[in-house]
Motif scaffolding. Structure first.
Motif, PDB file in Angstrom:
ATOM      1  N   UNK A 110       0.805  -1.218   0.000  1.00 46.22           N
ATOM      2  CA  UNK A 110       0.000   0.000   0.000  1.00 46.22           C
ATOM      3  C   UNK A 110       0.836   1.265   0.000  1.00 46.22           C
ATOM      4  N   UNK A 111       1.999   1.210   0.606  1.00 39.50           N
ATOM      5  CA  UNK A 111       2.801   2.430   0.719  1.00 39.50           C
ATOM      6  C   UNK A 111       4.263   2.059   0.894  1.00 39.50           C
ATOM      7  N   UNK A 112       5.077   2.383  -0.123  1.00 40.44           N
ATOM      8  CA  UNK A 112       6.497   2.037  -0.067  1.00 40.44           C
ATOM      9  C   UNK A 112       7.227   2.782   1.026  1.00 40.44           C
ATOM     10  N   UNK A 113       6.626   3.853   1.530  1.00 41.59           N
ATOM     11  CA  UNK A 113       7.272   4.635   2.577  1.00 41.59           C
ATOM     12  C   UNK A 113       6.737   4.326   3.966  1.00 41.59           C
ATOM     13  N   UNK A 114       5.849   3.348   4.048  1.00 42.89           N
ATOM     14  CA  UNK A 114       5.268   3.015   5.346  1.00 42.89           C
ATOM     15  C   UNK A 114       6.344   2.503   6.295  1.00 42.89           C
ATOM     16  N   UNK A 115       6.245   2.827   7.580  1.00 40.93           N
ATOM     17  CA  UNK A 115       7.237   2.312   8.532  1.00 40.93           C
ATOM     18  C   UNK A 115       7.140   0.799   8.623  1.00 40.93           C
ATOM     19  N   UNK A 116       8.284   0.149   8.599  1.00 40.95           N
ATOM     20  CA  UNK A 116       8.275  -1.313   8.616  1.00 40.95           C
ATOM     21  C   UNK A 116       9.063  -1.875   9.783  1.00 40.95           C
ATOM     22  N   UNK A 117       9.565  -1.022  10.632  1.00 39.55           N
ATOM     23  CA  UNK A 117      10.400  -1.486  11.731  1.00 39.55           C
ATOM     24  C   UNK A 117       9.590  -1.800  12.969  1.00 39.55           C
ATOM     25  N   UNK A 118      10.295  -2.261  13.979  1.00 40.04           N
ATOM     26  CA  UNK A 118       9.682  -2.492  15.276  1.00 40.04           C
ATOM     27  C   UNK A 118      10.008  -1.318  16.173  1.00 40.04           C
ATOM     28  N   UNK A 119       9.383  -1.267  17.294  1.00 34.94           N
ATOM     29  CA  UNK A 119       9.665  -0.186  18.227  1.00 34.94           C
ATOM     30  C   UNK A 119      11.091  -0.312  18.763  1.00 34.94           C
ATOM     31  N   UNK A 120      11.740   0.812  19.015  1.00 36.15           N
ATOM     32  CA  UNK A 120      13.101   0.736  19.556  1.00 36.15           C
ATOM     33  C   UNK A 120      13.156  -0.122  20.822  1.00 36.15           C
ATOM     34  N   UNK A 121      14.205  -0.944  20.877  1.00 37.40           N
ATOM     35  CA  UNK A 121      14.483  -1.775  22.042  1.00 37.40           C
ATOM     36  C   UNK A 121      13.442  -2.879  22.272  1.00 37.40           C
ATOM     37  N   UNK A 122      12.628  -3.158  21.233  1.00 32.94           N
ATOM     38  CA  UNK A 122      11.655  -4.243  21.365  1.00 32.94           C
ATOM     39  C   UNK A 122      12.357  -5.558  21.031  1.00 32.94           C
ATOM     40  N   UNK A 123      13.288  -5.955  21.898  1.00 28.99           N
ATOM     41  CA  UNK A 123      14.104  -7.114  21.605  1.00 28.99           C
ATOM     42  C   UNK A 123      13.331  -8.425  21.735  1.00 28.99           C
ATOM     43  N   UNK A 124      12.096  -8.374  22.216  1.00 34.18           N
ATOM     44  CA  UNK A 124      11.322  -9.606  22.318  1.00 34.18           C
ATOM     45  C   UNK A 124      10.921 -10.151  20.964  1.00 34.18           C
ATOM     46  N   UNK A 125      10.893  -9.272  19.934  1.00 34.83           N
ATOM     47  CA  UNK A 125      10.474  -9.707  18.606  1.00 34.83           C
ATOM     48  C   UNK A 125      11.641 -10.144  17.726  1.00 34.83           C
ATOM     49  N   UNK A 126      12.786  -9.515  17.897  1.00 31.98           N
ATOM     50  CA  UNK A 126      13.919  -9.773  17.020  1.00 31.98           C
ATOM     51  C   UNK A 126      15.176  -9.907  17.879  1.00 31.98           C
ATOM     52  N   UNK A 127      16.069 -10.805  17.487  1.00 35.31           N
ATOM     53  CA  UNK A 127      17.306 -11.018  18.223  1.00 35.31           C
ATOM     54  C   UNK A 127      18.475 -10.558  17.365  1.00 35.31           C
ATOM     55  N   UNK A 128      19.366  -9.777  17.959  1.00 34.80           N
ATOM     56  CA  UNK A 128      20.532  -9.295  17.237  1.00 34.80           C
ATOM     57  C   UNK A 128      21.786  -9.521  18.068  1.00 34.80           C
ATOM     58  N   UNK A 129      22.898  -9.644  17.366  1.00 31.44           N
ATOM     59  CA  UNK A 129      24.182  -9.640  18.048  1.00 31.44           C
ATOM     60  C   UNK A 129      24.591  -8.182  18.275  1.00 31.44           C
ATOM     61  N   UNK A 130      25.505  -7.932  19.198  1.00 31.18           N
ATOM     62  CA  UNK A 130      25.972  -6.556  19.401  1.00 31.18           C
ATOM     63  C   UNK A 130      26.563  -5.945  18.136  1.00 31.18           C
ATOM     64  N   UNK A 131      27.277  -6.759  17.337  1.00 31.68           N
ATOM     65  CA  UNK A 131      27.844  -6.228  16.095  1.00 31.68           C
ATOM     66  C   UNK A 131      26.749  -5.810  15.120  1.00 31.68           C
ATOM     67  N   UNK A 132      25.670  -6.582  15.077  1.00 38.73           N
ATOM     68  CA  UNK A 132      24.565  -6.212  14.193  1.00 38.73           C
ATOM     69  C   UNK A 132      23.929  -4.895  14.628  1.00 38.73           C
ATOM     70  N   UNK A 133      23.720  -4.739  15.920  1.00 42.03           N
ATOM     71  CA  UNK A 133      23.112  -3.508  16.418  1.00 42.03           C
ATOM     72  C   UNK A 133      23.990  -2.309  16.074  1.00 42.03           C
ATOM     73  N   UNK A 134      25.310  -2.463  16.274  1.00 40.03           N
ATOM     74  CA  UNK A 134      26.218  -1.363  15.942  1.00 40.03           C
ATOM     75  C   UNK A 134      26.164  -1.049  14.451  1.00 40.03           C
ATOM     76  N   UNK A 135      26.090  -2.089  13.622  1.00 36.18           N
ATOM     77  CA  UNK A 135      26.025  -1.865  12.169  1.00 36.18           C
ATOM     78  C   UNK A 135      24.720  -1.172  11.780  1.00 36.18           C
TER      79      UNK A 135
END
Length: 351
Positions: A215-240
Protein backbone atom coordinates in the motif's frame (compact mmCIF):
# COMPACT_ATOMS: atom_id res chain seq x y z
CA UNK A 1 25.10 -24.95 -3.99
CA UNK A 2 22.09 -22.69 -3.51
CA UNK A 3 20.73 -20.81 -6.51
CA UNK A 4 20.39 -17.04 -6.47
CA UNK A 5 18.65 -15.67 -3.39
CA UNK A 6 15.43 -15.01 -5.27
CA UNK A 7 14.04 -15.07 -8.78
CA UNK A 8 15.26 -11.67 -9.94
CA UNK A 9 13.43 -11.91 -13.28
CA UNK A 10 10.17 -12.45 -11.42
CA UNK A 11 11.00 -9.57 -9.08
CA UNK A 12 11.49 -7.36 -12.13
CA UNK A 13 8.14 -8.41 -13.59
CA UNK A 14 6.36 -7.61 -10.33
CA UNK A 15 8.26 -4.35 -9.99
CA UNK A 16 7.22 -3.15 -13.44
CA UNK A 17 3.61 -4.10 -12.70
CA UNK A 18 3.56 -2.14 -9.44
CA UNK A 19 5.44 0.78 -11.02
CA UNK A 20 2.49 1.39 -13.31
CA UNK A 21 -0.23 1.37 -10.65
CA UNK A 22 -0.10 5.16 -10.98
CA UNK A 23 -1.11 6.62 -14.32
CA UNK A 24 1.79 7.50 -16.63
CA UNK A 25 1.43 10.83 -18.52
CA UNK A 26 1.42 10.25 -22.27
CA UNK A 27 4.35 11.81 -24.14
CA UNK A 28 5.14 11.81 -27.84
CA UNK A 29 8.65 11.50 -29.28
CA UNK A 30 9.10 15.25 -29.63
CA UNK A 31 8.14 15.85 -25.99
CA UNK A 32 10.53 13.12 -24.82
CA UNK A 33 13.37 14.66 -26.81
CA UNK A 34 12.64 18.08 -25.34
CA UNK A 35 12.59 16.62 -21.83
CA UNK A 36 15.99 15.00 -22.35
CA UNK A 37 17.37 18.29 -23.66
CA UNK A 38 15.91 20.27 -20.75
CA UNK A 39 17.30 17.90 -18.10
CA UNK A 40 20.79 17.90 -19.62
CA UNK A 41 20.80 21.69 -19.89
CA UNK A 42 19.70 22.08 -16.28
CA UNK A 43 22.27 19.52 -15.09
CA UNK A 44 24.99 21.45 -16.95
CA UNK A 45 23.94 24.58 -15.03
CA UNK A 46 23.41 22.96 -11.63
CA UNK A 47 26.50 20.75 -11.37
CA UNK A 48 29.09 23.58 -11.19
CA UNK A 49 27.02 25.31 -8.51
CA UNK A 50 26.80 22.09 -6.47
CA UNK A 51 30.57 21.64 -6.60
CA UNK A 52 31.20 25.27 -5.71
CA UNK A 53 28.93 25.39 -2.68
CA UNK A 54 29.76 21.84 -1.50
CA UNK A 55 33.52 22.28 -2.02
CA UNK A 56 33.69 18.59 -2.93
CA UNK A 57 34.01 16.64 -6.16
CA UNK A 58 36.20 19.15 -8.00
CA UNK A 59 38.05 16.36 -9.85
CA UNK A 60 34.96 14.46 -10.96
CA UNK A 61 34.16 14.32 -14.68
CA UNK A 62 30.98 15.93 -15.94
CA UNK A 63 27.95 13.99 -14.71
CA UNK A 64 25.93 11.70 -16.93
CA UNK A 65 22.31 12.67 -16.40
CA UNK A 66 19.54 11.03 -18.41
CA UNK A 67 15.77 10.85 -18.41
CA UNK A 68 14.54 7.31 -17.91
CA UNK A 69 11.37 5.27 -17.43
CA UNK A 70 9.85 3.73 -14.35
CA UNK A 71 10.67 0.33 -15.83
CA UNK A 72 14.37 1.16 -16.01
CA UNK A 73 14.41 2.45 -12.43
CA UNK A 74 12.94 -0.89 -11.31
CA UNK A 75 15.58 -2.80 -13.27
CA UNK A 76 18.45 -0.64 -12.01
CA UNK A 77 17.30 -0.84 -8.38
CA UNK A 78 17.00 -4.62 -8.52
CA UNK A 79 20.38 -4.92 -10.27
CA UNK A 80 21.94 -2.96 -7.42
CA UNK A 81 20.18 -5.08 -4.82
CA UNK A 82 21.35 -8.25 -6.52
CA UNK A 83 24.95 -7.02 -6.44
CA UNK A 84 24.53 -6.54 -2.68
CA UNK A 85 22.52 -9.64 -1.81
CA UNK A 86 23.82 -12.49 -3.99
CA UNK A 87 27.22 -12.77 -2.26
CA UNK A 88 25.25 -13.55 0.91
CA UNK A 89 22.84 -16.03 -0.67
CA UNK A 90 23.72 -18.96 1.59
CA UNK A 91 23.47 -16.96 4.83
CA UNK A 92 20.21 -15.25 3.92
CA UNK A 93 18.53 -18.33 2.46
CA UNK A 94 19.59 -20.48 5.40
CA UNK A 95 17.91 -18.05 7.77
CA UNK A 96 14.54 -18.56 6.11
CA UNK A 97 12.17 -21.33 7.20
CA UNK A 98 10.40 -21.37 3.85
CA UNK A 99 11.12 -24.04 1.22
CA UNK A 100 13.51 -22.79 -1.44
CA UNK A 101 10.93 -22.31 -4.23
CA UNK A 102 8.41 -20.61 -1.93
CA UNK A 103 11.09 -18.34 -0.48
CA UNK A 104 12.42 -17.33 -3.88
CA UNK A 105 8.97 -16.44 -5.20
CA UNK A 106 7.79 -14.75 -2.03
CA UNK A 107 10.87 -12.56 -1.76
CA UNK A 108 10.72 -11.82 -5.50
CA UNK A 109 7.16 -10.57 -5.21
CA UNK A 110 7.75 -8.39 -2.19
CA UNK A 111 11.05 -6.91 -3.34
CA UNK A 112 9.47 -6.27 -6.74
CA UNK A 113 6.53 -4.53 -5.06
CA UNK A 114 8.91 -2.38 -3.03
CA UNK A 115 10.93 -1.23 -6.04
CA UNK A 116 7.82 -0.79 -8.19
CA UNK A 117 6.03 1.46 -5.73
CA UNK A 118 9.26 3.41 -5.30
CA UNK A 119 9.65 3.82 -9.08
CA UNK A 120 6.06 5.03 -9.38
CA UNK A 121 6.85 8.00 -7.15
CA UNK A 122 10.53 8.89 -7.22
CA UNK A 123 11.64 11.90 -9.27
CA UNK A 124 15.34 11.11 -9.48
CA UNK A 125 17.94 8.55 -8.51
CA UNK A 126 21.72 8.42 -8.40
CA UNK A 127 22.88 4.88 -9.02
CA UNK A 128 25.07 3.60 -6.25
CA UNK A 129 25.83 -0.06 -5.88
CA UNK A 130 26.04 -1.61 -9.32
CA UNK A 131 29.73 -2.54 -9.71
CA UNK A 132 31.64 0.56 -10.86
CA UNK A 133 32.94 -1.15 -14.00
CA UNK A 134 29.37 -1.28 -15.29
CA UNK A 135 27.05 1.64 -14.68
CA UNK A 136 27.77 3.13 -11.28
CA UNK A 137 27.61 6.90 -11.33
CA UNK A 138 24.61 7.49 -13.57
CA UNK A 139 22.11 10.05 -12.41
CA UNK A 140 18.56 9.67 -13.62
CA UNK A 141 15.41 11.74 -13.69
CA UNK A 142 12.23 9.67 -14.01
CA UNK A 143 10.44 11.12 -17.02
CA UNK A 144 6.80 10.16 -16.30
CA UNK A 145 6.99 11.29 -12.66
CA UNK A 146 8.68 14.57 -13.56
CA UNK A 147 6.10 15.21 -16.29
CA UNK A 148 3.25 14.63 -13.86
CA UNK A 149 4.88 17.09 -11.47
CA UNK A 150 5.35 19.67 -14.25
CA UNK A 151 1.68 19.42 -15.21
CA UNK A 152 0.67 19.88 -11.58
CA UNK A 153 3.04 22.73 -10.70
CA UNK A 154 3.34 24.61 -13.99
CA UNK A 155 6.11 27.21 -14.08
CA UNK A 156 7.22 26.42 -10.53
CA UNK A 157 8.42 23.03 -11.74
CA UNK A 158 11.60 24.80 -12.95
CA UNK A 159 12.67 25.18 -9.32
CA UNK A 160 11.80 21.57 -8.53
CA UNK A 161 13.84 20.15 -11.42
CA UNK A 162 16.87 22.15 -10.32
CA UNK A 163 16.31 20.99 -6.74
CA UNK A 164 16.09 17.33 -7.77
CA UNK A 165 19.26 17.61 -9.81
CA UNK A 166 21.04 19.37 -6.95
CA UNK A 167 20.09 16.58 -4.53
CA UNK A 168 21.24 13.80 -6.85
CA UNK A 169 24.45 15.54 -7.91
CA UNK A 170 25.30 16.23 -4.27
CA UNK A 171 24.89 12.52 -3.60
CA UNK A 172 27.23 11.92 -6.51
CA UNK A 173 29.93 14.13 -4.98
CA UNK A 174 29.88 11.88 -1.90
CA UNK A 175 29.67 8.45 -3.51
CA UNK A 176 31.87 9.17 -6.51
CA UNK A 177 34.12 11.91 -5.14
CA UNK A 178 35.05 10.27 -1.82
CA UNK A 179 36.70 6.88 -2.04
CA UNK A 180 35.52 5.57 1.33
CA UNK A 181 31.77 6.30 1.36
CA UNK A 182 30.55 3.48 -0.88
CA UNK A 183 32.80 0.74 0.63
CA UNK A 184 31.90 1.89 4.13
CA UNK A 185 28.16 1.68 3.46
CA UNK A 186 28.55 -1.80 2.00
CA UNK A 187 30.77 -2.94 4.89
CA UNK A 188 28.03 -2.09 7.38
CA UNK A 189 25.51 -4.14 5.45
CA UNK A 190 27.99 -7.00 5.14
CA UNK A 191 28.56 -6.98 8.90
CA UNK A 192 24.84 -7.12 9.53
CA UNK A 193 24.21 -9.97 7.08
CA UNK A 194 27.18 -12.13 8.04
CA UNK A 195 25.79 -12.57 11.55
CA UNK A 196 22.17 -13.13 10.62
CA UNK A 197 22.50 -16.92 10.26
CA UNK A 198 20.46 -18.55 13.01
CA UNK A 199 18.20 -15.54 13.51
CA UNK A 200 15.35 -16.88 11.40
CA UNK A 201 12.85 -15.53 13.94
CA UNK A 202 13.94 -12.11 12.78
CA UNK A 203 13.30 -13.06 9.18
CA UNK A 204 9.87 -14.38 9.99
CA UNK A 205 9.08 -11.01 11.57
CA UNK A 206 10.43 -9.19 8.53
CA UNK A 207 8.31 -11.26 6.16
CA UNK A 208 5.21 -10.36 8.16
CA UNK A 209 6.04 -6.69 7.58
CA UNK A 210 6.50 -7.10 3.83
CA UNK A 211 2.80 -6.56 3.19
CA UNK A 212 3.01 -2.93 4.32
CA UNK A 213 4.77 -2.09 1.07
CA UNK A 214 1.78 -3.20 -1.00
CA UNK A 215 0.00 0.00 0.00
CA UNK A 216 2.80 2.43 0.72
CA UNK A 217 6.50 2.04 -0.07
CA UNK A 218 7.27 4.64 2.58
CA UNK A 219 5.27 3.02 5.35
CA UNK A 220 7.24 2.31 8.53
CA UNK A 221 8.27 -1.31 8.62
CA UNK A 222 10.40 -1.49 11.73
CA UNK A 223 9.68 -2.49 15.28
CA UNK A 224 9.67 -0.19 18.23
CA UNK A 225 13.10 0.74 19.56
CA UNK A 226 14.48 -1.78 22.04
CA UNK A 227 11.66 -4.24 21.37
CA UNK A 228 14.10 -7.11 21.61
CA UNK A 229 11.32 -9.61 22.32
CA UNK A 230 10.47 -9.71 18.61
CA UNK A 231 13.92 -9.77 17.02
CA UNK A 232 17.31 -11.02 18.22
CA UNK A 233 20.53 -9.29 17.24
CA UNK A 234 24.18 -9.64 18.05
CA UNK A 235 25.97 -6.56 19.40
CA UNK A 236 27.84 -6.23 16.10
CA UNK A 237 24.57 -6.21 14.19
CA UNK A 238 23.11 -3.51 16.42
CA UNK A 239 26.22 -1.36 15.94
CA UNK A 240 26.03 -1.86 12.17
CA UNK A 241 22.33 -0.94 12.14
CA UNK A 242 22.89 2.30 14.02
CA UNK A 243 26.03 3.20 12.09
CA UNK A 244 24.16 2.66 8.82
CA UNK A 245 21.26 4.79 9.96
CA UNK A 246 23.63 7.55 11.07
CA UNK A 247 25.38 7.45 7.69
CA UNK A 248 22.13 7.63 5.73
CA UNK A 249 20.80 10.42 7.94
CA UNK A 250 24.03 12.35 7.41
CA UNK A 251 23.79 11.87 3.64
CA UNK A 252 20.12 12.89 3.55
CA UNK A 253 20.78 15.94 5.69
CA UNK A 254 23.85 16.94 3.69
CA UNK A 255 22.02 16.67 0.36
CA UNK A 256 19.16 18.79 1.71
CA UNK A 257 21.59 21.34 3.14
CA UNK A 258 23.61 21.68 -0.08
CA UNK A 259 20.40 21.89 -2.11
CA UNK A 260 19.30 24.82 0.05
CA UNK A 261 22.61 26.58 -0.70
CA UNK A 262 22.22 25.86 -4.41
CA UNK A 263 18.71 27.31 -4.33
CA UNK A 264 20.07 30.48 -2.75
CA UNK A 265 22.89 30.71 -5.29
CA UNK A 266 20.52 30.21 -8.24
CA UNK A 267 17.75 32.43 -6.86
CA UNK A 268 15.28 29.56 -6.53
CA UNK A 269 12.44 29.20 -4.04
CA UNK A 270 14.28 26.99 -1.56
CA UNK A 271 11.39 26.60 0.86
CA UNK A 272 9.10 25.49 -1.96
CA UNK A 273 11.70 23.04 -3.28
CA UNK A 274 12.23 21.55 0.17
CA UNK A 275 8.48 21.18 0.71
CA UNK A 276 7.85 19.42 -2.60
CA UNK A 277 10.88 17.13 -2.40
CA UNK A 278 9.91 16.12 1.13
CA UNK A 279 6.59 14.88 -0.24
CA UNK A 280 8.22 12.92 -3.05
CA UNK A 281 10.74 10.10 -3.09
CA UNK A 282 13.90 11.73 -4.44
CA UNK A 283 15.83 8.51 -4.08
CA UNK A 284 19.60 8.30 -4.08
CA UNK A 285 20.00 5.41 -1.61
CA UNK A 286 18.93 2.21 -3.28
CA UNK A 287 20.40 0.46 -0.25
CA UNK A 288 17.38 1.72 1.70
CA UNK A 289 15.09 -0.30 -0.53
CA UNK A 290 16.93 -3.41 0.63
CA UNK A 291 17.50 -2.53 4.27
CA UNK A 292 13.84 -1.66 4.77
CA UNK A 293 12.92 -5.28 4.14
CA UNK A 294 15.65 -6.70 6.34
CA UNK A 295 14.83 -7.23 9.99
CA UNK A 296 15.93 -4.61 12.41
CA UNK A 297 16.70 -1.86 9.93
CA UNK A 298 13.58 -0.07 11.11
CA UNK A 299 14.97 0.25 14.62
CA UNK A 300 15.98 3.88 14.95
CA UNK A 301 16.55 6.43 17.67
CA UNK A 302 16.31 9.39 15.26
CA UNK A 303 13.61 10.81 13.02
CA UNK A 304 13.84 11.55 9.33
CA UNK A 305 14.75 15.22 9.79
CA UNK A 306 17.62 14.68 12.23
CA UNK A 307 20.32 14.83 9.58
CA UNK A 308 19.24 18.18 8.18
CA UNK A 309 18.76 19.66 11.66
CA UNK A 310 22.30 18.53 12.52
CA UNK A 311 23.70 20.19 9.37
CA UNK A 312 21.99 23.49 10.11
CA UNK A 313 23.46 23.65 13.62
CA UNK A 314 27.04 22.90 12.65
CA UNK A 315 26.80 25.17 9.60
CA UNK A 316 25.88 28.03 11.91
CA UNK A 317 29.10 27.36 13.84
CA UNK A 318 31.50 26.85 10.94
CA UNK A 319 29.80 26.91 7.56
CA UNK A 320 30.53 24.38 4.82
CA UNK A 321 34.11 23.86 6.04
CA UNK A 322 32.89 22.46 9.34
CA UNK A 323 30.09 20.48 7.69
CA UNK A 324 32.61 18.82 5.36
CA UNK A 325 34.72 17.62 8.27
CA UNK A 326 32.17 14.81 8.50
CA UNK A 327 33.43 13.43 5.21
CA UNK A 328 37.10 13.12 6.10
CA UNK A 329 36.75 9.49 7.22
CA UNK A 330 34.20 7.12 8.78
CA UNK A 331 35.55 8.09 12.21
CA UNK A 332 34.53 11.74 11.71
CA UNK A 333 30.91 10.90 10.86
CA UNK A 334 28.40 11.76 13.59
CA UNK A 335 27.13 8.83 15.60
CA UNK A 336 23.43 8.26 15.95
CA UNK A 337 23.54 9.98 19.35
CA UNK A 338 25.58 12.92 18.07
CA UNK A 339 23.03 13.61 15.33
CA UNK A 340 20.69 14.87 18.02
CA UNK A 341 23.53 16.50 19.96
CA UNK A 342 25.72 18.38 17.44
CA UNK A 343 27.73 20.05 20.21
CA UNK A 344 28.96 16.61 21.30
CA UNK A 345 30.16 15.89 17.76
CA UNK A 346 31.94 19.26 17.51
CA UNK A 347 33.63 18.62 20.83
CA UNK A 348 34.79 15.18 19.71
CA UNK A 349 36.38 16.40 16.49
CA UNK A 350 37.88 19.46 18.16
CA UNK A 351 35.82 22.09 16.34
Amino acid sequence: MLPSLLDWAEATRWGIRYAHTRAVPALDIEQIDLLHLLVRERAHEVDPVVREVAQLGADLPAPVVDVTSRKRIVEASLDSMRAIADPHTFTLASASRFPNLVRRRLWAHNLGATTGLYAAKTIGQHELFIPPAHTSGRTWVVGPNLTALVKRLGQRSHDILNGVLSTQLTSRTLFEGLEWVRPYALSLLDTYIREIDGYDKAFMKAIERFSTFLNDANAPVGIEPYDWGNVVFTPRQVRAIYAGQALMAAIDGYCTYITSLVCNAMDLDGAFVEQVLASQVAGHHVILRLTQVLPGMGISRIDATAGYAFMRVIAQHGGVDLVNKMWEAPTTLPTIDELTNPERWMERIGA
